[in-house]
Design an enzyme around this catalytic site. Structure first.
Site, short mmCIF file in Angstrom:
data_model
loop_
_atom_site.label_atom_id
_atom_site.label_comp_id
_atom_site.label_asym_id
_atom_site.label_seq_id
_atom_site.Cartn_x
_atom_site.Cartn_y
_atom_site.Cartn_z
N HIS A 1 0.71 -1.18 -0.10
CA HIS A 1 0.07 0.12 -0.09
C HIS A 1 0.83 1.28 -0.04
O HIS A 1 0.76 2.13 0.83
CB HIS A 1 -0.84 0.09 1.09
CG HIS A 1 -1.85 -1.05 1.17
ND1 HIS A 1 -2.77 -1.39 2.47
CD2 HIS A 1 -2.29 -1.79 0.51
CE1 HIS A 1 -3.65 -2.38 2.18
NE2 HIS A 1 -3.28 -2.83 1.10
C1 LIG Z 1 0.00 -7.23 -4.75
C2 LIG Z 1 -0.87 -6.23 -4.14
C3 LIG Z 1 -2.15 -6.43 -3.75
C4 LIG Z 1 -2.98 -5.32 -3.12
N1 LIG Z 1 -4.21 -5.70 -2.47
C5 LIG Z 1 -4.96 -4.78 -2.08
C6 LIG Z 1 -6.33 -5.20 -1.64
O1 LIG Z 1 -6.56 -6.17 -1.36
N2 LIG Z 1 -6.97 -4.29 -1.38
C7 LIG Z 1 -6.73 -2.83 -1.54
O2 LIG Z 1 -7.67 -2.21 -1.43
N3 LIG Z 1 -5.71 -2.57 -2.06
C8 LIG Z 1 -4.83 -3.43 -2.44
N4 LIG Z 1 -3.52 -3.27 -3.08
C9 LIG Z 1 -3.19 -1.58 -3.21
C10 LIG Z 1 -3.92 -1.03 -4.49
O3 LIG Z 1 -3.76 -1.75 -5.52
C11 LIG Z 1 -2.93 0.30 -4.69
O4 LIG Z 1 -2.98 1.15 -3.60
C12 LIG Z 1 -3.58 0.90 -5.98
O5 LIG Z 1 -3.54 0.22 -6.86
C13 LIG Z 1 -2.73 2.16 -5.99
O6 LIG Z 1 -3.20 2.96 -7.27
P1 LIG Z 1 -2.31 3.76 -8.18
O7 LIG Z 1 -3.03 4.44 -9.28
O8 LIG Z 1 -1.71 4.94 -7.13
O9 LIG Z 1 -1.01 2.84 -8.67
P2 LIG Z 1 -1.05 1.74 -9.37
O10 LIG Z 1 -1.97 1.13 -9.26
O11 LIG Z 1 0.48 1.15 -8.98
O12 LIG Z 1 -0.89 2.44 -10.97
C14 LIG Z 1 0.22 2.90 -11.45
C15 LIG Z 1 0.48 2.74 -12.80
O13 LIG Z 1 1.48 3.25 -13.53
C16 LIG Z 1 2.28 2.58 -14.35
N5 LIG Z 1 3.62 3.15 -14.57
C17 LIG Z 1 4.50 3.36 -13.46
N6 LIG Z 1 5.53 4.08 -13.98
C18 LIG Z 1 5.34 4.08 -15.43
C19 LIG Z 1 6.08 4.86 -16.45
N7 LIG Z 1 7.21 5.45 -16.29
N8 LIG Z 1 5.42 4.80 -17.58
C20 LIG Z 1 4.25 3.99 -17.73
N9 LIG Z 1 3.45 3.41 -16.77
C21 LIG Z 1 3.99 3.88 -15.89
C22 LIG Z 1 2.46 1.22 -13.65
O14 LIG Z 1 2.92 0.19 -14.34
C23 LIG Z 1 0.97 1.02 -12.97
O15 LIG Z 1 0.07 0.41 -13.77
C24 LIG Z 1 -2.59 -4.12 -3.41
C25 LIG Z 1 -1.43 -3.78 -4.25
C26 LIG Z 1 -0.62 -4.58 -4.54
C27 LIG Z 1 0.66 -4.52 -5.46
#
Ligand SMILES: Cc1cc2nc3c(=O)[nH]c(=O)nc-3n(C[C@H](O)[C@H](O)[C@H](O)COP(=O)(O)OP(=O)(O)OC[C@H]3O[C@@H](n4cnc5c(N)ncnc54)[C@H](O)[C@@H]3O)c2cc1C
Length: 434
Positions: free
Chosen positions: A366
């Site tokens: 997270h």
């Molecule tokens: C294994 C795992 C299990 C989880 N389980 C839960 C759960 O059960 N319940 C819950 O509530 N939350 C869970 N989470 C947490 C939740 O998934 C994350 O907090 C949430 O997805 C974060 O969203 P975000 O948009 O900030 O980042 P992300 O979802 O990480 O999205 C960022 C995206 O940007 C892309 N990216 C990064 N750098 C670049 C670049 N330079 N160029 C192009 N693309 C790029 C990445 O590939 C990714 O697709 C889990 C996370 C993980 C990893």
């Protein structure tokens, strides 16, 4: 069990009750009742209690933002998705205004221009990295990597937070009580899933239930928990060391020494997780090359209160396992082998559990808070209340990195909420109707 006042209907994010559970889940809920807790809706008004885990599912299938949002929008003429592309730079003009991004796709560098603004959503690790390789971040650090500084923003990559948890507090149970992970994908279960969207394959056995204990820190409202407990009807050793050990990142020699005697046994695991940790980490560059991963230093347990809270959590885990619902009905027995690395501590003392915490605490995946939303008076402020970067123009950040402090619940839905709010703000700011 859903509190109707707190749950919307018909929205893009589908949340469903579990369709399958192991015999241990009802016992876990009963254990909570024995300890004086109610069974609650985790997304309802009460924050302490025991619960069945909610699933982000639709019709028994995994759901998420791809199904809920992206697929619905694929027909729009103003949406163009490029997959397997890696953004290498945000381009700024001489007025520090973002004019587009550069990205690598199929071996070619491409540039896309932004007429209005760039929305940065690369997550709490990727977003600060991308800003830093583009010249926006702590000036001294950028200079160390020979990156020309466009804006000195000390808060970029600071304030990293996560929910650390302990995976390893494990109980064995009698035959017939636990989930045999290797049996989950047997043909009967596969058929049940394909035909009916029923059975164990609809369910992540990883976390079947959750609990939140009364906050005993004396600092906050007792009903605002500082600990969550992840109840898993599986153990690190139930697959004979084939797969889970690597998923959890245990060293093989450690795994063999600590869990080796239990290979193949059935059981459950209860992982205490800090909902409001006080330690703060950083995201830093190891190189100016945008394709090299950044340095992630979670700095877990650097604040002594975090260790103390974990010790409280471990004692609560032991109390759950010691209820008659689990100990008598399922013959739950705690794996009380002395933890390798903690030999100097007397088993069961607070010092022992502190050592256990330091050996076993890990990420719950997270990460957040590395581009903090804050007033300009805060030295670590990066974005304003409308998600716009303060030091440069034309960049809005929309992901987990904007949280000033980690939310105490799991992050997925709150981050989607940030996206929803951002969409409203962007439309307002550019005079577009909703
Ligand atoms: C294994 C795992 C299990 C989880 N389980 C839960 C759960 O059960 N319940 C819950 O509530 N939350 C869970 N989470 C947490 C939740 O998934 C994350 O907090 C949430 O997805 C974060 O969203 P975000 O948009 O900030 O980042 P992300 O979802 O990480 O999205 C960022 C995206 O940007 C892309 N990216 C990064 N750098 C670049 C670049 N330079 N160029 C192009 N693309 C790029 C990445 O590939 C990714 O697709 C889990 C996370 C993980 C990893």
């Amino acid at each position: 069990m859903q509190d109707t006042e707190y749950h919307g209907r018909g929205g893009p994010l589908s949340v469903e009750d579990k369709r399958w559970w192991s015999p241990l889940l009802p016992a876990f809920l009963n254990a909570g009742r024995e300890l004086g807790y109610k069974v609650i809706d985790p997304n309802g008004p009460e924050q302490t209690g025991f619960s069945v885990a909610d699933m982000t599912q639709h019709g028994g299938e995994r759901s998420g933002v791809s199904e809920g949002y992206l697929k619905r929008a694929t027909q729009r003429p103003n949406l163009h998705v490029v997959s397997k592309a890696h953004v290498t730079k945000i381009i700024f003009d001489k007025n520090k205004r973002a004019t587009g991004v550069r990205f690598l796709h199929r071996g070619k560098i491409r540039t896309v221009s932004a007429r209005r603004e760039v929305v940065l959503s690369a997550g709490a690790v990727g977003s600060p990295q991308l800003l830093m390789v583009s010249g926006v971040g702590p000036a001294e650090h950028l200079t160390q990597h020979n990156i020309p500084v466009i804006a000195d923003v000390p808060g970029v990559g600071e304030n990293l937070q996560d929910h650390p948890s302990i995976f390893g507090l494990t109980f064995t149970v009698k035959q017939g009580s636990g989930t045999d992970i290797l049996q989950l994908a047997n043909p009967v279960n596969v058929k049940d899933y394909i035909r009916n969207r029923r059975g164990p394959l609809t369910s992540p056995t990883a976390v079947e239930g959750n609990a939140w204990s009364v906050n005993e820190s004396g600092e906050d409202d007792p009903q605002w928990p500082d600990l969550q407990y992840l109840f898993m009807s599986g153990t690190p050793f139930s697959d004979w060391g084939i797969y889970i050990v690597d998923v959890l990142g245990f060293r093989r020699d450690f795994f063999n020494e600590y869990f080796g005697s239990l290979l193949g046994s059935l059981g459950f695991n209860i992982g205490p997780m800090l909902t409001r940790p006080k330690s703060r980490g950083t995201i830093r560059l190891q190189s100016s090359d945008p394709q090299r991963p950044p340095l992630i230093d979670p700095n877990f347990l650097s604040h002594p209160d975090d260790v103390k809270t974990f010790v409280r959590g471990i004692k609560f885990v032991l109390a759950i396992g010691n209820t008659s619902s689990l100990r008598v009905d399922h013959e739950a027995k705690f794996h009380d082998k002395h933890l390798p690395g903690c030999e100097r501590e007397r088993y069961g003392t607070d010092d022992y559990w502190s050592c256990y915490t330091r050996q076993m605490a890990q990420t719950t995946y997270h990460p957040c808070c590395t581009l903090k939303m804050a007033p300009s008076s805060d030295p670590l402020a990066v974005v304003d209340h409308r998600l716009r970067m303060r030091a440069v123009s034309g960049v809005r950040v929309v992901d987990a990195s904007i949280m000033p402090d980690i939310v105490s619940g799991n992050l997925n839905a709150p981050v989607i909420m940030v996206g929803e709010k951002a969409a409203d703000i962007i439309k307002e700011d550019w005079g577009q109707g909703s």
